[in-house]
Design a protein around this motif. Structure first.
Motif, PDB file in Angstrom:
ATOM      1  N   THR A 294       0.857  -1.181   0.000  1.00  0.00           N
ATOM      2  CA  THR A 294       0.000   0.000   0.000  1.00  0.00           C
ATOM      3  C   THR A 294       0.894   1.232   0.000  1.00  0.00           C
ATOM      4  OG1 THR A 294      -1.840  -1.107   1.138  1.00  0.00           O
ATOM      5  CG2 THR A 294      -1.752   1.287   1.305  1.00  0.00           C
ATOM      6  N   THR A 295       0.516   2.240  -0.743  1.00  0.00           N
ATOM      7  CA  THR A 295       1.334   3.443  -0.841  1.00  0.00           C
ATOM      8  C   THR A 295       1.113   4.386   0.331  1.00  0.00           C
ATOM      9  OG1 THR A 295       1.332   3.358  -3.240  1.00  0.00           O
ATOM     10  CG2 THR A 295       1.809   5.478  -2.248  1.00  0.00           C
ATOM     11  N   LEU A 296      -0.147   4.647   0.663  1.00  0.00           N
ATOM     12  CA  LEU A 296      -0.499   5.707   1.591  1.00  0.00           C
ATOM     13  C   LEU A 296      -0.563   5.224   3.040  1.00  0.00           C
ATOM     14  CD1 LEU A 296      -3.422   7.220  -0.525  1.00  0.00           C
ATOM     15  CD2 LEU A 296      -0.986   7.811  -0.609  1.00  0.00           C
ATOM     16  N   ILE A 297      -0.766   6.173   3.939  1.00  0.00           N
ATOM     17  CA  ILE A 297      -1.155   5.883   5.320  1.00  0.00           C
ATOM     18  C   ILE A 297      -2.671   6.045   5.389  1.00  0.00           C
ATOM     19  CG2 ILE A 297      -1.008   6.612   7.731  1.00  0.00           C
ATOM     20  CD1 ILE A 297       1.784   7.751   7.091  1.00  0.00           C
ATOM     21  N   LEU A 298      -3.367   4.996   5.775  1.00  0.00           N
ATOM     22  CA  LEU A 298      -4.811   5.064   5.953  1.00  0.00           C
ATOM     23  C   LEU A 298      -5.121   4.923   7.436  1.00  0.00           C
ATOM     24  CD1 LEU A 298      -6.184   2.832   3.026  1.00  0.00           C
ATOM     25  CD2 LEU A 298      -5.468   5.218   3.002  1.00  0.00           C
ATOM     26  N   ALA A 299      -5.989   5.791   7.946  1.00  0.00           N
ATOM     27  CA  ALA A 299      -6.295   5.789   9.373  1.00  0.00           C
ATOM     28  C   ALA A 299      -7.748   6.218   9.592  1.00  0.00           C
ATOM     29  CB  ALA A 299      -5.331   6.708  10.118  1.00  0.00           C
ATOM     30  N   SER A 300      -8.152   6.256  10.833  1.00  0.00           N
ATOM     31  CA  SER A 300      -9.542   6.578  11.155  1.00  0.00           C
ATOM     32  C   SER A 300      -9.896   7.995  10.722  1.00  0.00           C
ATOM     33  CB  SER A 300      -9.774   6.446  12.663  1.00  0.00           C
ATOM     34  OG  SER A 300      -9.048   7.452  13.363  1.00  0.00           O
ATOM     35  N   ASP A 301     -11.176   8.235  10.499  1.00  0.00           N
ATOM     36  CA  ASP A 301     -11.637   9.575  10.124  1.00  0.00           C
ATOM     37  C   ASP A 301     -11.179  10.606  11.139  1.00  0.00           C
ATOM     38  OD1 ASP A 301     -12.849   8.393   7.981  1.00  0.00           O
ATOM     39  OD2 ASP A 301     -14.905   8.649   8.708  1.00  0.00           O
ATOM     40  N   ALA A 302     -11.273  10.240  12.435  1.00  0.00           N
ATOM     41  CA  ALA A 302     -10.916  11.187  13.488  1.00  0.00           C
ATOM     42  C   ALA A 302      -9.434  11.537  13.445  1.00  0.00           C
ATOM     43  CB  ALA A 302     -11.287  10.609  14.859  1.00  0.00           C
ATOM     44  N   LEU A 303      -8.576  10.542  13.254  1.00  0.00           N
ATOM     45  CA  LEU A 303      -7.133  10.806  13.199  1.00  0.00           C
ATOM     46  C   LEU A 303      -6.803  11.682  12.000  1.00  0.00           C
ATOM     47  CD1 LEU A 303      -4.230   8.291  13.755  1.00  0.00           C
ATOM     48  CD2 LEU A 303      -4.195   9.858  11.821  1.00  0.00           C
ATOM     49  N   VAL A 304      -7.350  11.332  10.838  1.00  0.00           N
ATOM     50  CA  VAL A 304      -7.030  12.082   9.629  1.00  0.00           C
ATOM     51  C   VAL A 304      -7.542  13.520   9.730  1.00  0.00           C
ATOM     52  CG1 VAL A 304      -7.337  12.173   7.125  1.00  0.00           C
ATOM     53  CG2 VAL A 304      -7.016   9.972   8.258  1.00  0.00           C
ATOM     54  N   LYS A 305      -8.752  13.691  10.235  1.00  0.00           N
ATOM     55  CA  LYS A 305      -9.300  15.038  10.399  1.00  0.00           C
ATOM     56  C   LYS A 305      -8.448  15.857  11.350  1.00  0.00           C
ATOM     57  CE  LYS A 305     -13.518  17.501  11.719  1.00  0.00           C
ATOM     58  NZ  LYS A 305     -14.929  17.347  12.186  1.00  0.00           N
ATOM     59  N   SER A 306      -8.016  15.226  12.447  1.00  0.00           N
ATOM     60  CA  SER A 306      -7.177  15.921  13.427  1.00  0.00           C
ATOM     61  C   SER A 306      -5.856  16.352  12.812  1.00  0.00           C
ATOM     62  CB  SER A 306      -6.937  15.008  14.633  1.00  0.00           C
ATOM     63  OG  SER A 306      -6.092  15.625  15.581  1.00  0.00           O
ATOM     64  N   TYR A 307      -5.269  15.481  11.975  1.00  0.00           N
ATOM     65  CA  TYR A 307      -3.994  15.836  11.339  1.00  0.00           C
ATOM     66  C   TYR A 307      -4.161  17.046  10.426  1.00  0.00           C
ATOM     67  CZ  TYR A 307       0.087  15.705   8.325  1.00  0.00           C
ATOM     68  OH  TYR A 307       1.203  16.066   7.622  1.00  0.00           O
ATOM     69  N   TYR A 308      -5.181  17.028   9.563  1.00  0.00           N
ATOM     70  CA  TYR A 308      -5.326  18.106   8.577  1.00  0.00           C
ATOM     71  C   TYR A 308      -5.879  19.397   9.178  1.00  0.00           C
ATOM     72  CZ  TYR A 308      -3.966  14.969   4.852  1.00  0.00           C
ATOM     73  OH  TYR A 308      -3.244  14.117   4.039  1.00  0.00           O
ATOM     74  N   GLN A 309      -6.382  19.330  10.394  1.00  0.00           N
ATOM     75  CA  GLN A 309      -6.762  20.573  11.073  1.00  0.00           C
ATOM     76  C   GLN A 309      -5.543  21.441  11.361  1.00  0.00           C
ATOM     77  OE1 GLN A 309      -9.046  19.152  14.452  1.00  0.00           O
ATOM     78  NE2 GLN A 309     -10.998  19.489  13.403  1.00  0.00           N
ATOM     79  N   LYS A 310      -4.366  20.825  11.332  1.00  0.00           N
ATOM     80  CA  LYS A 310      -3.127  21.569  11.542  1.00  0.00           C
ATOM     81  C   LYS A 310      -2.607  22.201  10.248  1.00  0.00           C
ATOM     82  CE  LYS A 310      -1.655  18.110  14.972  1.00  0.00           C
ATOM     83  NZ  LYS A 310      -0.605  17.124  15.310  1.00  0.00           N
ATOM     84  N   VAL A 311      -3.264  21.897   9.131  1.00  0.00           N
ATOM     85  CA  VAL A 311      -2.794  22.338   7.818  1.00  0.00           C
ATOM     86  C   VAL A 311      -3.741  23.395   7.263  1.00  0.00           C
ATOM     87  CG1 VAL A 311      -2.193  21.621   5.478  1.00  0.00           C
ATOM     88  CG2 VAL A 311      -1.834  20.038   7.404  1.00  0.00           C
ATOM     89  N   GLN A 312      -3.259  24.612   7.161  1.00  0.00           N
ATOM     90  CA  GLN A 312      -4.098  25.698   6.679  1.00  0.00           C
ATOM     91  C   GLN A 312      -4.566  25.425   5.249  1.00  0.00           C
ATOM     92  OE1 GLN A 312      -2.245  29.541   6.911  1.00  0.00           O
ATOM     93  NE2 GLN A 312      -4.073  30.657   6.265  1.00  0.00           N
ATOM     94  N   GLY A 313      -5.860  25.537   5.052  1.00  0.00           N
ATOM     95  CA  GLY A 313      -6.437  25.370   3.728  1.00  0.00           C
ATOM     96  C   GLY A 313      -6.708  23.932   3.318  1.00  0.00           C
ATOM     97  N   ALA A 314      -6.313  22.963   4.135  1.00  0.00           N
ATOM     98  CA  ALA A 314      -6.563  21.558   3.793  1.00  0.00           C
ATOM     99  C   ALA A 314      -8.059  21.272   3.893  1.00  0.00           C
ATOM    100  CB  ALA A 314      -5.784  20.637   4.722  1.00  0.00           C
ATOM    101  N   HIS A 315      -8.563  20.456   2.983  1.00  0.00           N
ATOM    102  CA  HIS A 315      -9.987  20.116   3.014  1.00  0.00           C
ATOM    103  C   HIS A 315     -10.229  18.782   2.318  1.00  0.00           C
ATOM    104  CE1 HIS A 315      -9.339  22.206  -0.817  1.00  0.00           C
ATOM    105  NE2 HIS A 315     -10.387  21.541  -1.293  1.00  0.00           N
ATOM    106  N   LEU A 316     -11.321  18.151   2.688  1.00  0.00           N
ATOM    107  CA  LEU A 316     -11.734  16.898   2.064  1.00  0.00           C
ATOM    108  C   LEU A 316     -12.466  17.235   0.772  1.00  0.00           C
ATOM    109  CD1 LEU A 316     -11.874  13.818   2.334  1.00  0.00           C
ATOM    110  CD2 LEU A 316     -13.999  14.097   3.621  1.00  0.00           C
TER     111      LEU A 316
END
Length: 400
Positions: A294-316
């Motif tokens: 597998t290429t990517l890191i796949l994780a729970s919705d909560a973990l992924v959302k928490s990570y990208y909350q630290k990234v300005q402008g990141a969105h699903l």
């Protein structure tokens, strides 16, 4: 369903010569330990974030949305247009594979380019028995021209994927050589039917490196290539040294000196995977699978959302099927626990691929409800990763 992978960004190995001779069942020749360098797949057309995500979903039985399929096609189209302006003829790569594995099978040896995958346990190949409409462009294993091949009477395999496509066929034993090591009676699963998405790719099959318990051959599951050679090595383990945009290697039977301060975690192999318990400051405690397929890191919705909350402008992004952000954004590191320590995945590795409109596709994405996380190549490239079957543990040594 037993999952299988043709994961992107996989290793490829230097081919070594195979001495002709008669195959002796259950006989293995080995130098005790050896390193195999990887080399690029010449058919690789570029990273495709939505494709990498979809392939992980298909592997583990997660439904692939229509929008994700459409996003895959959009990225492919952009790559083809870009390459048409140069001197290289663009060939669509249905598997998004950056690295493939030259493996020699049979006597005399036939070279096929396979994936090495710690998330599955079958060694299956395109062959002379494969439907000709599916085998075009692939190197084929022809058991009828190998003096050491032997058909396994009554044995068959049938792998069904999350999109209900499948691959199936019969089984032979034959000589299989990787690097300087030869297994003289390895189960080789010969494909008769192959689903369209794999027929369109550049790989000729795969070598599974998970535990033999999830091998799909019936009525009797077969041992993996690694399980057949493990007892002859200096130590029953291998180390994945994957690297970013530069060749890395696999080391079998020994731990390289560059892997220092190794952190170990016990493996729960009850499901056949290299699964261990971990935690992160963004996701609490959870189980994860170390998966070179597998290429990517796949994780729970909560973990992924928490990570990208630290990234300005990141969105699903529904059109991309995953999280995107401005390509010039500096991403935070992702840290996870192993044993009594911690491994850091640099944010630079998590900026996976262009997604259009000056946005990039993230290397951490939602797992689609899986009960475990999947640590693919993006995580593995941050460390020397030890797959130790003797002590049933996985080790991570942070790269400097």
């Amino acid at each position: 369903m037993q999952p299988v992978s043709f994961g992107s960004f996989l290793v490829t190995f230097l081919t070594a010569s195979l001495a002709a001779g008669s195959a002796l069942p259950n006989t293995v020749s080995s130098p005790g330990s050896f390193e195999i360098k990887r080399t690029p797949n010449k058919g690789f057309t570029g990273r495709n974030g939505p494709l990498a995500l979809a392939r992980a979903y298909v592997k583990y039985g997660v439904p692939v949305s229509k929008s994700l399929v459409e996003a895959i096609d959009l990225v492919k189209s952009a790559q083809l247009i870009k390459r048409s302006n140069g001197n290289v003829t663009a060939t669509p790569d249905g598997d998004d594979l950056q690295y493939l594995v030259p493996v020699q099978i049979g006597t005399p040896p036939q070279t096929l380019h396979l994936d090495f995958d710690t998330g599955s346990s079958d060694l299956w190949v395109f062959s002379s028995e494969t439907d000709p409409s599916s085998s075009k462009g692939h190197s084929l294993y022809n058991p009828s021209t190998s003096t050491s091949s032997k058909k396994v009477d009554g044995a068959s395999w049938n792998i069904t994927y999350g999109d209900q496509s499948s691959s199936s066929g019969d089984v032979y034993t034959d000589v299989v050589t990787v690097g300087s090591l030869t297994v003289n009676s390895q189960a080789v699963e010969s494909a008769q039917q192959v689903s369209a998405q794999f027929a369109q790719g550049n790989n000729d099959g795969l070598v599974g490196l998970a535990f033999s318990s999830i091998n799909t051959v019936k009525p009797t599951p077969q041992k993996t290539w690694f399980d057949n050679i493990a007892s002859t090595l200096d130590a029953p383990l291998f180390v994945a040294d994957l690297r970013h945009e530069t060749p890395g290697s696999y080391i079998f039977g020994a731990i390289p000196s560059a892997a220092s301060n190794i952190l170990y975690a016990p493996v729960d192999n009850s499901k056949g995977f290299w699964q261990f318990s971990t935690s992160s400051d963004t996701g609490g405690e959870f189980d994860a699978i170390a998966d070179t397929g597998t290429t990517l890191i796949l994780a729970s919705d909560a973990l992924v959302k928490s990570y990208y909350q630290k990234v300005q402008g990141a969105h699903l992004d529904a059109l991309q099927g995953g999280y995107v952000f401005g390509c010039n954004t500096t991403l935070p590191d992702f840290k996870f626990a192993v044993g009594e320590g911690e491994i850091t995945v640099p944010g630079s590795l998590i900026n996976y691929a262009p997604a259009g409109n000056n946005e990039c596709f993230g290397g951490i994405q939602p797992s689609g409800g899986l009960p475990f996380a999947i640590f693919g190549d993006i995580a593995l490239k941050a460390a020397h990763v030890v797959f130790d079957s003797g002590k049933t543990q996985v080790g991570w040594a942070q790269k400097k």
